[in-house]
Design a protein around this motif. Sequence first.
Motif, PDB file in Angstrom:
ATOM      1  N   LYS A 106       6.376  -9.168  10.836  1.00  0.00           N
ATOM      2  CA  LYS A 106       5.714  -9.063   9.535  1.00  0.00           C
ATOM      3  C   LYS A 106       4.350  -8.382   9.640  1.00  0.00           C
ATOM      4  O   LYS A 106       3.938  -7.659   8.726  1.00  0.00           O
ATOM      5  N   ALA A 107       3.670  -8.583  10.752  1.00  0.00           N
ATOM      6  CA  ALA A 107       2.360  -7.941  10.936  1.00  0.00           C
ATOM      7  C   ALA A 107       2.499  -6.431  10.994  1.00  0.00           C
ATOM      8  O   ALA A 107       1.650  -5.690  10.464  1.00  0.00           O
ATOM      9  N   VAL A 108       3.551  -5.949  11.623  1.00  0.00           N
ATOM     10  CA  VAL A 108       3.793  -4.501  11.709  1.00  0.00           C
ATOM     11  C   VAL A 108       4.072  -3.933  10.323  1.00  0.00           C
ATOM     12  O   VAL A 108       3.569  -2.859   9.955  1.00  0.00           O
ATOM     13  N   ILE A 109       4.844  -4.652   9.538  1.00  0.00           N
ATOM     14  CA  ILE A 109       5.175  -4.192   8.182  1.00  0.00           C
ATOM     15  C   ILE A 109       3.931  -4.173   7.309  1.00  0.00           C
ATOM     16  O   ILE A 109       3.666  -3.198   6.579  1.00  0.00           O
ATOM     17  N   VAL A 110       3.141  -5.241   7.367  1.00  0.00           N
ATOM     18  CA  VAL A 110       1.903  -5.302   6.577  1.00  0.00           C
ATOM     19  C   VAL A 110       0.951  -4.187   6.975  1.00  0.00           C
ATOM     20  O   VAL A 110       0.348  -3.515   6.130  1.00  0.00           O
ATOM     21  N   SER A 111       0.799  -3.949   8.271  1.00  0.00           N
ATOM     22  CA  SER A 111      -0.088  -2.889   8.763  1.00  0.00           C
ATOM     23  C   SER A 111       0.365  -1.521   8.268  1.00  0.00           C
ATOM     24  O   SER A 111      -0.457  -0.691   7.865  1.00  0.00           O
ATOM     25  N   ALA A 112       1.686  -1.285   8.291  1.00  0.00           N
ATOM     26  CA  ALA A 112       2.211   0.005   7.835  1.00  0.00           C
ATOM     27  C   ALA A 112       1.875   0.239   6.375  1.00  0.00           C
ATOM     28  O   ALA A 112       1.478   1.350   5.979  1.00  0.00           O
ATOM     29  N   LEU A 113       2.028  -0.785   5.536  1.00  0.00           N
ATOM     30  CA  LEU A 113       1.756  -0.643   4.110  1.00  0.00           C
ATOM     31  C   LEU A 113       0.258  -0.465   3.847  1.00  0.00           C
ATOM     32  O   LEU A 113      -0.154   0.371   3.032  1.00  0.00           O
ATOM     33  N   LYS A 114      -0.578  -1.238   4.544  1.00  0.00           N
ATOM     34  CA  LYS A 114      -2.033  -1.158   4.312  1.00  0.00           C
ATOM     35  C   LYS A 114      -2.616   0.172   4.772  1.00  0.00           C
ATOM     36  O   LYS A 114      -3.591   0.673   4.179  1.00  0.00           O
ATOM     37  N   ASN A 115      -2.032   0.751   5.793  1.00  0.00           N
ATOM     38  CA  ASN A 115      -2.558   2.013   6.321  1.00  0.00           C
ATOM     39  C   ASN A 115      -1.951   3.243   5.645  1.00  0.00           C
ATOM     40  O   ASN A 115      -2.349   4.372   5.941  1.00  0.00           O
ATOM     41  N   SER A 116      -0.980   3.025   4.772  1.00  0.00           N
ATOM     42  CA  SER A 116      -0.328   4.153   4.100  1.00  0.00           C
ATOM     43  C   SER A 116      -1.210   4.702   2.984  1.00  0.00           C
ATOM     44  O   SER A 116      -1.865   3.941   2.257  1.00  0.00           O
ATOM     45  N   GLN A 117      -1.212   6.006   2.857  1.00  0.00           N
ATOM     46  CA  GLN A 117      -1.978   6.662   1.807  1.00  0.00           C
ATOM     47  C   GLN A 117      -1.130   6.778   0.537  1.00  0.00           C
ATOM     48  O   GLN A 117       0.029   7.190   0.582  1.00  0.00           O
ATOM     49  N   ASN A 118      -1.745   6.429  -0.600  1.00  0.00           N
ATOM     50  CA  ASN A 118      -1.112   6.627  -1.908  1.00  0.00           C
ATOM     51  C   ASN A 118       0.173   5.834  -2.111  1.00  0.00           C
ATOM     52  O   ASN A 118       1.016   6.229  -2.911  1.00  0.00           O
ATOM     53  N   THR A 119       0.374   4.742  -1.435  1.00  0.00           N
ATOM     54  CA  THR A 119       1.558   3.934  -1.699  1.00  0.00           C
ATOM     55  C   THR A 119       1.354   3.108  -2.962  1.00  0.00           C
ATOM     56  O   THR A 119       0.218   2.734  -3.297  1.00  0.00           O
ATOM     57  N   PHE A 120       2.421   2.839  -3.672  1.00  0.00           N
ATOM     58  CA  PHE A 120       2.332   2.015  -4.888  1.00  0.00           C
ATOM     59  C   PHE A 120       2.636   0.547  -4.571  1.00  0.00           C
ATOM     60  O   PHE A 120       2.751  -0.283  -5.472  1.00  0.00           O
ATOM     61  N   MET A 121       2.764   0.217  -3.285  1.00  0.00           N
ATOM     62  CA  MET A 121       3.005  -1.161  -2.871  1.00  0.00           C
ATOM     63  C   MET A 121       1.693  -1.832  -2.482  1.00  0.00           C
ATOM     64  O   MET A 121       0.747  -1.165  -2.051  1.00  0.00           O
ATOM     65  N   GLU A 122       1.638  -3.156  -2.647  1.00  0.00           N
ATOM     66  CA  GLU A 122       0.459  -3.905  -2.226  1.00  0.00           C
ATOM     67  C   GLU A 122       0.860  -5.190  -1.512  1.00  0.00           C
ATOM     68  O   GLU A 122       1.975  -5.703  -1.714  1.00  0.00           O
ATOM     69  N   VAL A 123      -0.059  -5.675  -0.669  1.00  0.00           N
ATOM     70  CA  VAL A 123       0.178  -6.865   0.137  1.00  0.00           C
ATOM     71  C   VAL A 123      -0.756  -7.963  -0.345  1.00  0.00           C
ATOM     72  O   VAL A 123      -1.928  -7.709  -0.656  1.00  0.00           O
ATOM     73  N   ASP A 124      -0.260  -9.210  -0.417  1.00  0.00           N
ATOM     74  CA  ASP A 124      -1.130 -10.290  -0.870  1.00  0.00           C
ATOM     75  C   ASP A 124      -2.110 -10.695   0.243  1.00  0.00           C
ATOM     76  O   ASP A 124      -2.004 -10.250   1.388  1.00  0.00           O
ATOM     77  N   GLU A 125      -3.069 -11.538  -0.108  1.00  0.00           N
ATOM     78  CA  GLU A 125      -4.123 -11.906   0.840  1.00  0.00           C
ATOM     79  C   GLU A 125      -3.587 -12.622   2.072  1.00  0.00           C
ATOM     80  O   GLU A 125      -4.141 -12.503   3.173  1.00  0.00           O
ATOM     81  N   SER A 126      -2.527 -13.375   1.900  1.00  0.00           N
ATOM     82  CA  SER A 126      -1.985 -14.117   3.035  1.00  0.00           C
ATOM     83  C   SER A 126      -1.217 -13.230   4.005  1.00  0.00           C
ATOM     84  O   SER A 126      -0.929 -13.635   5.129  1.00  0.00           O
ATOM     85  N   GLY A 127      -0.874 -12.022   3.555  1.00  0.00           N
ATOM     86  CA  GLY A 127      -0.075 -11.133   4.393  1.00  0.00           C
ATOM     87  C   GLY A 127       1.372 -11.566   4.509  1.00  0.00           C
ATOM     88  O   GLY A 127       2.093 -11.122   5.409  1.00  0.00           O
ATOM     89  N   GLU A 128       1.799 -12.416   3.568  1.00  0.00           N
ATOM     90  CA  GLU A 128       3.161 -12.946   3.615  1.00  0.00           C
ATOM     91  C   GLU A 128       4.046 -12.408   2.492  1.00  0.00           C
ATOM     92  O   GLU A 128       5.248 -12.629   2.493  1.00  0.00           O
ATOM     93  N   LYS A 129       3.429 -11.697   1.514  1.00  0.00           N
ATOM     94  CA  LYS A 129       4.195 -11.221   0.357  1.00  0.00           C
ATOM     95  C   LYS A 129       3.817  -9.776   0.041  1.00  0.00           C
ATOM     96  O   LYS A 129       2.704  -9.334   0.340  1.00  0.00           O
ATOM     97  N   ILE A 130       4.767  -9.078  -0.599  1.00  0.00           N
ATOM     98  CA  ILE A 130       4.502  -7.716  -1.061  1.00  0.00           C
ATOM     99  C   ILE A 130       5.046  -7.565  -2.480  1.00  0.00           C
ATOM    100  O   ILE A 130       5.913  -8.339  -2.923  1.00  0.00           O
ATOM    101  N   ARG A 131       4.541  -6.579  -3.195  1.00  0.00           N
ATOM    102  CA  ARG A 131       5.070  -6.298  -4.528  1.00  0.00           C
ATOM    103  C   ARG A 131       4.738  -4.874  -4.926  1.00  0.00           C
ATOM    104  O   ARG A 131       3.889  -4.220  -4.320  1.00  0.00           O
ATOM    105  N   ARG A 132       5.382  -4.419  -5.952  1.00  0.00           N
ATOM    106  CA  ARG A 132       5.036  -3.146  -6.581  1.00  0.00           C
ATOM    107  C   ARG A 132       3.775  -3.390  -7.403  1.00  0.00           C
ATOM    108  O   ARG A 132       3.722  -4.336  -8.206  1.00  0.00           O
TER     109      ARG A 132
END
Length: 401
Positions: A106-132
């Motif tokens: 899950k840490a790898v997935i969260v890192s990929a999303l947070k480091n992505s440019q212009n993605t429409f996805m976001e990660v919650d503060e706990s790093g346990e959930k994602i959403r559009r």
Amino acid sequence: MTKEETGTNGHAAAEEEQKADVVEKTAPQEEGQKEGVAEKTEPKEKTQQQPADVAEKIVYQIEYYFGDYNLPRDKFLQQEIKNDEGWIPLDTMLKFKRLASLSTDKAVIVSALKNSQNTFMEVDESGEKIRRAPTHPLPEQSEEELREKALKRTVYCKGFPKDGSTTLDKLLEFFKQYGPYETIHMRHFYNKEEKRQGFKGSILVVFKTEEKAKEFMEMPQVTYEGSNHLLRKWHADYIEEKKQEIEERRARKEARKKKLEEKHSEEKEALENIEEMDLPRGTFLHFSGLPEGGESTREDVKVALGEDQDKCAWVDYSKGMTEGYLRLKDEDSNKAILEKLNGKIKVNGVEVVLRVVEGQEEDEQLKKMQEARFKARINNSGNKKRKAGGRGGQHFKKRRT
């Protein structure tokens, strides 16, 4: 979750919705073959992937799940995003097989999303959930409208190797050079004999915009792996071609069926309403006593009549039978012939007993003879028509002109 999504990997419910959307409903269901998307799980690549490459694939995969193309069709995700203001636990997302094949960390997935440019996805503060992201809402369109729009930017491509070397990962990488796309569908068929799916050698590419799809279609030539020149068609045109093929096959089948029904109807009506022919009576003799499975023929029976064989018009008998019928040419001649032959003849050394056929048995033989003559007339008429319409008829017409 045993099947792979086309271009992505996800929940079984999502796959079924995706299939329902892209399946060519106009294509035949012949001889164990179905048109549409029937995906199989591709084997993992054994080569070591770079972290950046993995991160890119993770972002692409998740954006596909929550994108404009897939989400409106994915009943499972649609239901899940209603539970918690659009947030989906990563534990749930890792049930999507293709995402899990990229990483279960899950840490790898969260890192990929947070480091992505212009993605429409976001990660919650706990790093346990994602959403559009709520700032990137889905287009307010019906599923039918979305399907029509997607069709306008979908291209059918054919010419990929069918030997198992074509994988989804290879296709995803190959089509990057032609601009952003939403998904790629590998088209499969089910091999009943081998009980497995086989790749048809064709795919559907859904580009993100109609402009990119048009650019791809306008390219003079597209080659895959150096030697495979791809046939390209708009998916809408491909569907229409399939519809036309099916309609033509159906029309030919219906024409053959109608012609056969008309022939059977004519024959049945003619047989039911056939006028009594002026057939001579007193012409049948029954014979019996031949050995079962013997070698005697109709000609042998006729020859056994001796000097009276020229008075025989027909022998109703097949080799191996023990009995049959003789039909004589002249009316009321059967009793005289029977008396002359003393009620028996010898066929290949075997004594055979004769008797006169009369009453209901004679009526049945006359009817049988009548029907045989009628069918022969029908067949002869059909043969003449075929000859007239065949090469011989055409050649004859050409010689006369």
